[in-house]
Design a protein around this motif. Structure first.
Motif, PDB file in Angstrom:
ATOM      1  N   ARG A  38       0.828  -1.198   0.000  1.00  0.00           N
ATOM      2  CA  ARG A  38       0.000   0.000   0.000  1.00  0.00           C
ATOM      3  C   ARG A  38       0.864   1.251   0.000  1.00  0.00           C
ATOM      4  N   GLY A  39       0.201   2.377  -0.215  1.00  0.00           N
ATOM      5  CA  GLY A  39       0.934   3.642  -0.227  1.00  0.00           C
ATOM      6  C   GLY A  39       1.085   4.204   1.180  1.00  0.00           C
ATOM      7  N   ILE A  40       1.577   5.429   1.229  1.00  0.00           N
ATOM      8  CA  ILE A  40       1.757   6.103   2.518  1.00  0.00           C
ATOM      9  C   ILE A  40       0.385   6.588   2.988  1.00  0.00           C
ATOM     10  N   ARG A  42      -2.138   8.272   6.358  1.00  0.00           N
ATOM     11  CA  ARG A  42      -2.166   8.998   7.626  1.00  0.00           C
ATOM     12  C   ARG A  42      -3.015   8.287   8.663  1.00  0.00           C
ATOM     13  N   HIS A  43      -4.098   7.691   8.213  1.00  0.00           N
ATOM     14  CA  HIS A  43      -5.074   7.102   9.138  1.00  0.00           C
ATOM     15  C   HIS A  43      -4.904   5.604   9.228  1.00  0.00           C
ATOM     16  N   VAL A  45      -6.075   2.300   8.224  1.00  0.00           N
ATOM     17  CA  VAL A  45      -6.893   1.767   7.124  1.00  0.00           C
ATOM     18  C   VAL A  45      -6.808   0.251   7.183  1.00  0.00           C
ATOM     19  N   PHE A  47      -8.750  -3.686   5.884  1.00  0.00           N
ATOM     20  CA  PHE A  47      -9.587  -4.288   4.847  1.00  0.00           C
ATOM     21  C   PHE A  47     -10.369  -5.463   5.418  1.00  0.00           C
ATOM     22  N   ALA A  56     -12.635  -1.388   2.179  1.00  0.00           N
ATOM     23  CA  ALA A  56     -11.557  -0.673   2.879  1.00  0.00           C
ATOM     24  C   ALA A  56     -12.219   0.186   3.951  1.00  0.00           C
ATOM     25  N   LYS A  58     -11.614   3.163   6.819  1.00  0.00           N
ATOM     26  CA  LYS A  58     -10.648   4.201   7.234  1.00  0.00           C
ATOM     27  C   LYS A  58     -11.215   4.914   8.447  1.00  0.00           C
ATOM     28  N   VAL A  83     -12.792   5.542  -6.210  1.00  0.00           N
ATOM     29  CA  VAL A  83     -13.303   4.357  -5.526  1.00  0.00           C
ATOM     30  C   VAL A  83     -14.770   4.601  -5.194  1.00  0.00           C
ATOM     31  N   ARG A 103     -15.680   0.474  -1.188  1.00  0.00           N
ATOM     32  CA  ARG A 103     -15.503  -0.862  -1.780  1.00  0.00           C
ATOM     33  C   ARG A 103     -14.077  -0.962  -2.304  1.00  0.00           C
ATOM     34  N   SER A 108      -6.747  -3.465  -8.467  1.00  0.00           N
ATOM     35  CA  SER A 108      -5.965  -2.228  -8.469  1.00  0.00           C
ATOM     36  C   SER A 108      -4.605  -2.487  -7.843  1.00  0.00           C
ATOM     37  N   SER A 151       0.269   7.876  -3.656  1.00  0.00           N
ATOM     38  CA  SER A 151      -0.380   7.086  -2.601  1.00  0.00           C
ATOM     39  C   SER A 151      -1.898   7.226  -2.642  1.00  0.00           C
ATOM     40  N   ASN A 152      -2.350   8.376  -3.113  1.00  0.00           N
ATOM     41  CA  ASN A 152      -3.793   8.605  -3.116  1.00  0.00           C
ATOM     42  C   ASN A 152      -4.429   8.251  -4.452  1.00  0.00           C
ATOM     43  N   VAL A 167      -8.359   7.791  -4.758  1.00  0.00           N
ATOM     44  CA  VAL A 167      -8.776   6.996  -3.612  1.00  0.00           C
ATOM     45  C   VAL A 167      -8.991   7.830  -2.358  1.00  0.00           C
TER      46      VAL A 167
END
Ligand SMILES: Nc1ncnc2c1ncn2[C@@H]1O[C@H](COP(=O)(O)OP(=O)(O)O)[C@@H](O)[C@H]1O
Ligand SMILES: [Mg+2]
Length: 410
Positions: A38-40, A42-43, A45, A47, A56, A58, A83, A103, A108, A151-152, A167
């Motif tokens: 996964r990317g960087i 902040r929260h 997250v 699955f 997903a 968050k 998304v 979802r 991806s 990341s987003n 995302v």
């Protein structure tokens, strides 16, 4: 505790059994799915899976969760590449923050995987272009992202190219139209973030040696400016060249991944004509729509383009054999049942979910071409598929497998 979600209600009902009263960080593994690369973020997250779908979750401040929920709902209705959101959980005990439920975007991949995997068709430059295309599309819709980054963004293979999806909409601001200042500020933010992400990959030894992170990131504004200009530019054309020039421009926009909504022609005093084009902000769709009409299958735009060619040649074969025309809808239906589905059904169990079915079919067509070239004759799709399952598909990294396949939901 309260759940707010979009219909159908039964989809959300399956999720209610989850331990929403506990901090997401502390949820038991039995509820969670491991998703790699996964990317960087902040929260927290996480699955989860429910009734054949992967979600997903968050954990995020309620105000932001509501903001993101509302925006993502609108984006999806407008057909923007984002998304898809299911809902939010608010008023959790002990002042826990809200949870936003989206979802999982099946098939991806994160940029971490794409940059490091070095698949020939996913060069770093192409990925930056894909990100730029997404940003231009959002800007055309009056969307200031405020946190455009690799990341987003999620990437999905699409018959040799990749398409990008937004995302993270937490920082998004919606306007009727963006000023040049707003757009360039968004591009500046994107450039900084992309540079940081690429440097992070380099530190982790994940970036190919010949890529310089700063150089790669600093080409983003130029690429953005070029695409924006190409898509929004007004031009003056001579009346006698009108038809040809308009066709040329529309074709070029299609190639760049944009559909045209409206063409405006304005007469100007010296006898020329000013051409103004309004592009559709929704995901491109010409081929996808056509393919869906004929087969009922939803695939990527480039995949549709490719598969339509196969469908057309199948139709020609049917017509030649029957000695009469075969309606295209009949050919479409027969292509699905006689050509496409048998191949998809033949994927070895342990390799199910490595690639989206349409992407795999596209790769099998490529493989067929490659084998036929070598053999000096057409080897046929069935033989090509067999060889592809034995030699090519197993080499597709497990990381690409969509999580619902790992839990046997596909
Ligand atoms: N619906 C989704 N489908 C696939 N991956 C997702 C989805 N939602 C989040 N992710 C993954 O989780 C990461 C973090 O999500 P994001 O919304 O960006 O949270 P944050 O606010 O913490 O940055 C994303 O970079 C992406 O890799
Ligand atoms: Mg994020």
């Amino acid at each position: 505790m309260r759940f707010l979600f979009r219909p159908p209600a039964d989809e959300a009902a399956g999720l209610l059994v989850l331990p929403w009263d506990q901090p997401l960080e502390e949820w038991d593994d039995e509820h969670l799915l491991e998703v790699p690369q996964r990317g960087i973020s902040r929260h927290v997250v996480r699955f989860v899976t429910s009734d054949g779908t992967v979600y997903a979750l968050k954990e995020i401040d309620e105000r932001l969760a509501r903001h993101e929920y509302a925006l993502l709902t609108d984006f999806e209705e407008e057909g923007l590449p984002t998304v898809s959101v299911l809902g939010i959980c608010v008023d959790r005990p002990d002042d826990l923050p809200a949870i936003l439920v989206t979802r999982y975007l099946e098939y991806s991949m994160s940029y971490r995987y794409l940059f490091s995997s070095r698949r020939a068709d996913h060069s770093a430059e192409r990925l930056i272009d894909t990100l730029v295309e997404l940003l231009v599309r959002l800007h055309l819709a009056g969307i200031f992202w405020g946190d455009c980054s690799l990341s987003n963004t999620l990437f999905r293979p699409d018959a040799g190219s990749v398409s990008a999806y937004l995302v993270d909409a937490e920082t998004v601001e919606r306007h009727v139209r963006l000023s040049p200042g707003q757009r360039s500020y968004d591009v500046e933010l994107a450039t900084e973030r992309v540079a940081a992400e690429l440097m992070d990959l380099e530190t982790g030894g994940l970036l190919p040696d010949d890529i310089d992170p700063i150089e790669m990131a600093t080409c983003l504004p130029d690429r953005y400016a070029a695409l924006w200009e190409e898509v929004t530019r007004e031009e003056v054309i001579k009346p006698e060249e009108q038809r040809y020039r308009i066709a040329e421009r529309l074709q070029r926009l299609n190639e760049l991944g944009f559909d045209v909504e409206e063409v405006e022609l304005i007469s100007i005093p010296d006898g020329g004509v000013k051409l103004r084009i309004k592009t559709r902000v929704a995901e491109t769709g010409q081929h996808r729509r056509e393919f869906f009409r004929l087969t009922g299958l939803e695939v990527g735009e480039q995949q549709a383009r490719r598969l339509l060619n196969d469908l057309r040649s199948f139709r020609a074969y049917l017509e030649q054999r029957a000695g009469r025309t075969v309606p295209e809808t009949v050919a479409g239906h027969r292509w699905v049942t006689e050509v496409y589905q048998p191949i998809i059904d033949a994927v070895p169990v342990d390799l199910i979910g490595r690639l989206a079915p349409a992407e795999m079919f596209h790769e099998i067509l490529e493989h067929r071409w490659f084998l036929s070239e070598k053999a000096g004759r057409d080897v046929g799709t069935t033989a090509a598929a067999r060889s592809y399952f034995e030699t090519v598909l197993p080499r597709t990294p497990k990381e690409m497998t969509t999580p619902s396949a790992t839990v046997g939901l596909l």
